[in-house]
Scaffold this active site. Structure first.
Site, PDB file in Angstrom:
ATOM      1  N   ASP A 342       0.855  -1.191   0.000  1.00 46.70           N
ATOM      2  CA  ASP A 342       0.000   0.000   0.000  1.00 46.70           C
ATOM      3  C   ASP A 342       0.893   1.243   0.000  1.00 46.70           C
ATOM      4  O   ASP A 342       2.123   1.119  -0.024  1.00 46.70           O
ATOM      5  CB  ASP A 342      -0.908  -0.002   1.240  1.00 46.70           C
ATOM      6  CG  ASP A 342      -0.122   0.143   2.541  1.00 46.70           C
ATOM      7  OD1 ASP A 342       1.125   0.217   2.497  1.00 46.70           O
ATOM      8  OD2 ASP A 342      -0.756   0.187   3.611  1.00 46.70           O
ATOM      9  N   ASP A 344       1.382   4.694   2.330  1.00 48.04           N
ATOM     10  CA  ASP A 344       0.961   5.318   3.584  1.00 48.04           C
ATOM     11  C   ASP A 344       1.302   6.805   3.559  1.00 48.04           C
ATOM     12  O   ASP A 344       2.434   7.177   3.250  1.00 48.04           O
ATOM     13  CB  ASP A 344       1.698   4.654   4.756  1.00 48.04           C
ATOM     14  CG  ASP A 344       1.545   3.131   4.730  1.00 48.04           C
ATOM     15  OD1 ASP A 344       0.454   2.644   5.056  1.00 48.04           O
ATOM     16  OD2 ASP A 344       2.518   2.436   4.355  1.00 48.04           O
ATOM     17  N   ASP A 437      -3.385   4.551   2.535  1.00 46.88           N
ATOM     18  CA  ASP A 437      -3.750   4.924   3.910  1.00 46.88           C
ATOM     19  C   ASP A 437      -3.441   6.402   4.100  1.00 46.88           C
ATOM     20  O   ASP A 437      -2.321   6.839   3.839  1.00 46.88           O
ATOM     21  CB  ASP A 437      -2.927   4.130   4.949  1.00 46.88           C
ATOM     22  CG  ASP A 437      -3.374   2.677   5.051  1.00 46.88           C
ATOM     23  OD1 ASP A 437      -4.448   2.342   4.508  1.00 46.88           O
ATOM     24  OD2 ASP A 437      -2.648   1.889   5.684  1.00 46.88           O
TER      25      ASP A 437
END
Ligand code: DCT
Ligand code: MG
Length: 513
Positions: A342, A344, A437
């Site tokens: 992902d 962040d 995120d």
């Protein structure tokens, strides 16, 4: 070091692998029964050893597979006298003087002559031998002292340059399997060991290399020993073949599915994602539905180029609403990783109070632009003056958003499109779903949030453990609290946090513990 358990573990392992416990009844006639040879596998490898044993048996020599009482001659290759003695001690052999310890050159001479040759001095391993396997890399790093390696990864500088991947990969498989079984202690044991080996400035080639290192328990040593001898770990292989592990690995690869859900599905007898999707009795969460919908994109890792592209989107959008906001990529990409699962982001507004609406405005705009594929908004639960959490793996209290963004990708080469008359452009997927995120922090907590969200997870765990056990302080992603003085320690930068903790500063790219 506890040597008492090593032989037991070793023989257990060999039993599991189905190794013969004595010389297999072979068809060759034994011509030289006075000589009973044992060939050490250490540093030779299984294949070469098997070949040499077969060769000698064919020529009428008696060769034992196991170190039995009848053995008279031990043959070693690339091992010094002291290393052979060490190895014998590990096999619980008390008196090594009953063996002739010989170099492989003696064995080769015997094979050439077709009979045993005198085991004179030139073939014998003695104390005067120069230790042959000088670890070149180790000798390049004379300052490396194993007994001084800290048990805390925040006192070690770990870059992405891992010389011990074959060991750490096996450890991570073992750790993951324990995580799936919710055995936290065993899981951490392997994660800590992996972290220590990632730090080593040389590849481990002998048990001696790890002798004084921290976090090397019996279970860990056993895996290392087998990889040194056999090139791979039978235990890690067993895990990879294990039905439960395989199902959990598959299930947890879906966004929104953790160990608990996997357990539930496994107990229902489900083993594949197709079976999960077909089971109409399951109630999937919104997150899991998104996980299945974008599965292929999400399991293919995020590249650095994709992270840079998303970074631009996030910065542009945030600055539309708050021109002075500070947007920073954290997580693995800040530590210099080239891929991640992902991206962040940490967002803060220097100088002024945070805007509770900012994150909502950002996702609303993406929704309008058709870029938001999924969003789980979590409101802040931070209470003023609350003490940091003592839990090493606790979630923080920041307002955050776990999102899936649509990242349009530049069309690579469309020349092939022109060759096909039936090519339907509408069917070409020109975007990729990316997990993002976003975390909003008040400016005065920014340094703590940055330190926590940069990771690695192991580095963060050890920072908190170190603070607690060595400094009587509590650290989390919001603050550092001195328990003895009963005060919060303010920090405007990561350097200041390390200084509060009495630690040397560790750069983000040295936190790949
Ligand atoms: N973290 C945290 N609190 C959470 C989740 C994560 O403090 N609730 C920290 C630990 C590591 C860091 O944030 C980033 O988390 P991940 O994205 O899971 O790890 P990563 O190192 O970025 O790994 P990957 O490259 O797989 O994304
Ligand atoms: Mg990450």
């Amino acid at each position: 070091m506890d040597r008492t358990r090593a032989p037991a573990l070793l023989s257990q392992r060999k039993r599991q692998k189905g190794m013969p416990s004595s010389n297999p009844s072979c068809n060759y006639e034994i011509k030289f029964s006075k000589f009973v040879i044992f060939i050490m596998q250490r540093k030779m490898g299984k294949t070469r050893r098997t070949f040499l044993m077969e060769l000698a048996r064919r020529k009428g020599f008696r060769v034992e597979s196991e170190l039995s009482d009848s053995v008279t001659h031990i043959v070693a290759e690339n091992n010094s006298y002291l290393e052979v003695l060490d190895w014998l001690r590990e096999q619980a052999v008390g008196d090594s003087s009953r063996f002739e310890l010989l170099d492989i050159s003696w064995f080769t001479a015997c094979m050439e002559a077709g009979r045993p040759v005198d085991s004179d001095m030139k073939y014998r391993l003695t104390e005067q031998d120069q230790s042959p396997p000088v670890n070149i890399l180790e000798s390049k790093v004379p300052s490396f002292i194993p007994s001084k390696v800290s048990q805390y990864s925040c006192q070690r500088k770990t870059t992405l340059n891992n010389y011990n991947k074959k060991f750490t990969d096996a450890f991570e498989i073992m750790a993951e399997n324990y995580e799936f079984k919710e055995s936290e202690i065993f899981c951490l044991e392997f994660l800590r060991a992996a972290s220590v080996l990632k730090f080593l400035p040389f590849p481990v080639t002998r048990m001696k290399d790890i002798q004084e290192l921290p976090c090397m328990g019996d279970r860990v040593r056993d895996v290392i020993e087998e990889i040194i001898e056999e090139g791979e770990s039978s235990r890690a292989k067993e895990v990879l073949d294990d039905e439960r592990y395989k199902a959990f690995k598959l299930f947890t690869s879906v966004f929104g599915v953790g160990v608990k859900t996997s357990e539930k599905w496994y107990r229902k007898g489900l083993r594949t994602l197709e079976e999960v999707k077909a089971d109409k009795t399951l109630k999937l969460s919104k997150m899991q539905r998104a996980g299945f919908l974008y599965y292929e994109d999400l399991v293919s890792c995020v590249s650095k180029a994709e992270a840079d592209a998303v970074n631009l989107i996030v910065k542009n959008t945030v600055c539309t609403f708050l021109p002075d906001a500070l947007v920073t990529i954290t997580g693995g990409f800040r530590r210099g990783k080239k891929i991640g699962h992902d991206i962040d982001f940490l967002i803060t507004n220097p100088g002024s109070r945070e805007d509770d609406e900012l994150l909502h405005k950002v996702v609303d705009l993406w929704k309008k632009q058709g870029l938001l594929l999924y969003c789980d908004m979590i409101e802040s639960t931070f209470l003023k003056e609350q003490l940091p959490s003592r839990q090493v793996d606790a979630m923080d209290h920041f307002q955050k958003c776990f999102a899936i963004l649509k990242l349009y990708q530049p069309r690579a080469d469309n020349s092939s499109c022109n060759t096909s008359k039936h090519f339907d452009l509408a069917e070409v997927k020109d975007w990729k779903a990316i997990r993002v995120d976003l975390v909003i922090t008040p400016f005065e907590q920014y340094a703590y949030a940055l330190l926590g969200w940069t990771g690695s997870r192991q580095f963060g765990r050890d920072l908190r453990r170190f603070a607690n056990h060595e400094r009587k302080m509590i650290l989390d992603n919001h603050a550092l609290y001195d328990r003895r003085k009963r005060i919060f320690l303010k920090a405007g930068s990561e350097e200041e946090i390390f200084a509060h903790l009495g630690l040397d500063y560790v750069e983000p790219w040295e936190r790949n513990a």
